[in-house]
Design a protein around this motif. Structure first.
Motif, PDB file in Angstrom:
ATOM      1  N   VAL A  77      -7.758  -4.685 -17.244  1.00 39.22           N
ATOM      2  CA  VAL A  77      -6.408  -4.516 -17.799  1.00 39.22           C
ATOM      3  C   VAL A  77      -5.384  -4.399 -16.673  1.00 39.22           C
ATOM      4  O   VAL A  77      -4.312  -5.010 -16.710  1.00 39.22           O
ATOM      5  N   ILE A  78      -5.718  -3.608 -15.638  1.00 40.43           N
ATOM      6  CA  ILE A  78      -4.800  -3.433 -14.503  1.00 40.43           C
ATOM      7  C   ILE A  78      -4.563  -4.763 -13.799  1.00 40.43           C
ATOM      8  O   ILE A  78      -3.430  -5.113 -13.450  1.00 40.43           O
ATOM      9  N   CYS A  79      -5.660  -5.534 -13.578  1.00 32.95           N
ATOM     10  CA  CYS A  79      -5.530  -6.822 -12.885  1.00 32.95           C
ATOM     11  C   CYS A  79      -4.702  -7.815 -13.694  1.00 32.95           C
ATOM     12  O   CYS A  79      -4.051  -8.698 -13.118  1.00 32.95           O
ATOM     13  N   SER A  80      -4.742  -7.702 -15.010  1.00 31.78           N
ATOM     14  CA  SER A  80      -4.009  -8.648 -15.866  1.00 31.78           C
ATOM     15  C   SER A  80      -2.555  -8.243 -16.079  1.00 31.78           C
ATOM     16  O   SER A  80      -1.769  -9.028 -16.610  1.00 31.78           O
ATOM     17  N   ALA A  81      -2.204  -7.016 -15.688  1.00 33.43           N
ATOM     18  CA  ALA A  81      -0.842  -6.518 -15.927  1.00 33.43           C
ATOM     19  C   ALA A  81       0.107  -6.980 -14.820  1.00 33.43           C
ATOM     20  O   ALA A  81      -0.316  -7.321 -13.714  1.00 33.43           O
ATOM     21  N   GLU A  82       1.371  -6.969 -15.142  1.00 31.30           N
ATOM     22  CA  GLU A  82       2.407  -7.305 -14.162  1.00 31.30           C
ATOM     23  C   GLU A  82       3.094  -6.061 -13.618  1.00 31.30           C
ATOM     24  O   GLU A  82       3.778  -6.118 -12.597  1.00 31.30           O
ATOM     25  N   CYS A 117      -2.131   0.440 -10.630  1.00 36.28           N
ATOM     26  CA  CYS A 117      -1.012  -0.380 -10.159  1.00 36.28           C
ATOM     27  C   CYS A 117      -1.549  -1.701  -9.607  1.00 36.28           C
ATOM     28  O   CYS A 117      -2.308  -1.703  -8.627  1.00 36.28           O
ATOM     29  N   PRO A 118      -1.189  -2.837 -10.219  1.00 34.68           N
ATOM     30  CA  PRO A 118      -1.564  -4.131  -9.626  1.00 34.68           C
ATOM     31  C   PRO A 118      -0.726  -4.393  -8.375  1.00 34.68           C
ATOM     32  O   PRO A 118       0.470  -4.090  -8.338  1.00 34.68           O
ATOM     33  N   LEU A 119      -1.357  -4.927  -7.352  1.00 35.08           N
ATOM     34  CA  LEU A 119      -0.672  -5.179  -6.079  1.00 35.08           C
ATOM     35  C   LEU A 119      -0.523  -6.692  -5.886  1.00 35.08           C
ATOM     36  O   LEU A 119      -1.511  -7.408  -5.703  1.00 35.08           O
TER      37      LEU A 119
END
Length: 533
Positions: A77-82, A117-119
């Motif tokens: 979910v984190i990786c797919s979020a903006e 937090c996606p980076l």
């Protein structure tokens, strides 16, 4: 909380001259001033995998694992979020770090607050930052715009660290560009040498040094230390890494086939030679040939290898023609080749040709601080093979692993961990909780073996303080394991034996040797502790 102070500290570190791992640790330390986490992790994205590169507040084995997106829905979910994601308190998605918080290693208090937090760098996901807390409302007060700013700066830190590392490797490895280095890393997944001890740091420096040359390398070490991994690492750091590295286990070759495997043969050279065949030296032309257990080869075959090393030529069996080959030779052995030369079983001239640059691989007993990382890595591998969910190891079990002398080295550790994961999964098959590896799951492998192979005592100067020998510490620990099992089962020896994964009669014999027969346990009558006749 001083948000500006935190951001300023992170920004200042961007311009500081430091190693990549120090840069990551400083980042997590600065973030802790503003984000009240109990554990935080910085993970790098490698295709569908997330690899931890820094962590605070987690058990040591967490850094030895990899996290696949399809196996960890929260991370996916984190990786797919903006934008940064704050999971709800009642989220049904399992947290990947449950049971791995250093302050709660047993997982008694499941993680309640989870922030991710996606980076991104130029719209490309390069990593994620996670923060976990036992307090369900720990992150509720954090403004979204602040978290987005933190994510941007953290991404810049990660990118800068990877760039600096790539530039250093570029200078050392003849000007490769950063993208090539990143590709090389994915290709090296099968040659990863796990560990952070000084012994492994020294080994890595030796590998990087000798890989730059075309010298013949003799890799020495006990059985199970990972000599093949070292050979692959040398090849993948060398200028021949784009060519093949061929492997030959000399110990598994019958003497009648060894010469043909190495140098090839022509049709009709011997019975069964129905067609021409290239040997390993020809196939490895312009690449690397790794001869494992070279000390097992016969003297006539050793003589032919010596000629090939000296002249760069091979001659197939049954042929009068010679062929030129350009091969980097790596050899490995667990024997003392100097002693083999003295005994007349190994050629002195070949020994000197092979021993141009010797590399010693340390046994596991000399780098016990690496055991938690190795345990985490092997647990991860075993649970995937068994199709299990999350598997944890208790601190007591980790301490037991560090007390053993490991005569079979890393290979023995991997086998014992695999069996322990299997045993633990059978015990917890009907449980909805995490599978936990406890000392009892190791007792059958290590408990009795420690009497035969106790870890050596460090050579320290005697002081006025009385210290227990390791053998006595092991004895006391075994007593505690048995007493705890008997307490759990109200003095029932048969149940305790099953708990300890031991035969009942063997448990009786061990208890007698340890002097437990007449020992009184709290809450258990003395007569219940008597092994039945």
């Amino acid at each position: 909380m001083d948000i500006l102070t935190t951001l300023a500290a992170i920004a200042i570190d961007l311009t500081a001259d430091m190693k990549a791992e120090d840069r990551y640790d400083r980042l997590l330390t600065a973030l802790h001033r503003a984000i009240p986490y109990d554990a935080a992790t910085l993970l790098q994205v490698e295709q569908d995998r997330l690899v931890p590169i820094a962590a605070r507040g987690l058990t040591p084995d967490a850094m030895g694992r990899t996290y696949r997106r399809q196996e960890h829905p929260r991370l996916d979910v984190i990786c797919s979020a903006e934008e940064p994601v704050l999971f709800s308190r009642d989220s049904p998605l399992p947290d990947p770090f449950d049971g791995m918080l250093a302050d709660d290693p047993g997982g008694l208090h499941p993680i309640h607050a989870c922030l991710g937090c996606p980076l991104y760098l130029n719209d490309r996901l390069i990593g994620i930052l996670t923060a976990d807390a036992l307090d369900a409302g720990a992150f509720d007060h954090l403004p979204q715009h602040y978290l987005k700013t933190v994510s941007a700066i953290a991404a810049a830190q990660m990118h800068l660290a990877s760039l600096l590392t790539a530039l250093e490797e570029k200078a050392e490895r003849q000007g490769l560009i950063v993208s090539d280095l990143m590709q090389d890393r994915s290709l090296q997944s099968g040659s990863e040498i796990i560990g952070r001890s000084e012994a492994i740091a020294h080994l890595r420096r030796e590998i990087e040094l000798c890989a730059k040359s075309d010298f013949t390398i003799l890799i020495q070490g006990e059985t199970g230390v990972g000599k093949e991994l070292v050979a692959r690492a040398i090849h993948l750091h060398s200028r021949r890494r784009d060519q093949a590295m061929l492997y030959l286990n000399c110990a598994a070759l019958p003497e009648s086939l060894a010469e043909s495997e190495l140098f090839g043969h022509v049709k009709g050279a011997f019975t069964g030679a129905t067609q021409d065949r290239s040997g390993k030296f020809e196939l490895a032309h312009e690449g690397t040939l790794f001869l494992d257990e070279i000390g097992e080869l016969s003297l006539p075959v050793q003589a032919k290898i010596l000629r090939t090393i000296q002249n760069g030529e091979v001659q197939r069996i049954g042929s009068a023609k010679t062929s030129r080959v350009d091969v980097r030779l790596l050899a490995a052995t667990n024997r003392d080749l100097a002693a083999e030369v003295g005994a007349g079983r190994f050629r002195l001239d070949l020994y000197h040709r092979l021993n141009v640059y010797p590399v010693r691989v340390p046994p596991l007993r000399e780098r016990k601080e690496d055991i938690p990382l190795l345990a985490g890595h092997f647990i991860d591998r075993a649970r995937r093979k068994l199709g299990l969910g999350e598997v944890r190891i208790t601190p007591e079990a980790l301490r037991l692993l560090t007390r053993y002398s490991w005569p079979g080295n890393v290979r023995e550790l991997e086998n014992i961990i695999a069996r322990a994961v299997l045993k633990a999964s059978q015990r917890d098959a009907r449980s909805q909780h995490l599978v936990q590896i406890a000392p009892a799951h190791l007792a059958g492998d290590i408990g009795s073996a420690m009497y035969v192979q106790p870890a050596e005592l460090p050579s320290t100067k005697r002081s006025g303080t009385s210290q227990l020998s390791l053998r006595e510490e092991v004895r006391l620990y075994q007593i505690k394991l048995i007493e705890d099992a008997l307490t759990r089962h109200n003095g029932n020896w048969a149940a305790a034996a099953r708990d300890l994964q031991m035969n009942r009669s063997n448990l009786h014999h061990l208890a007698t040797r340890l002097g437990i027969r007449h020992k009184q346990l709290t809450g258990v009558a003395a007569d219940t502790l008597q092994p039945e006749s």
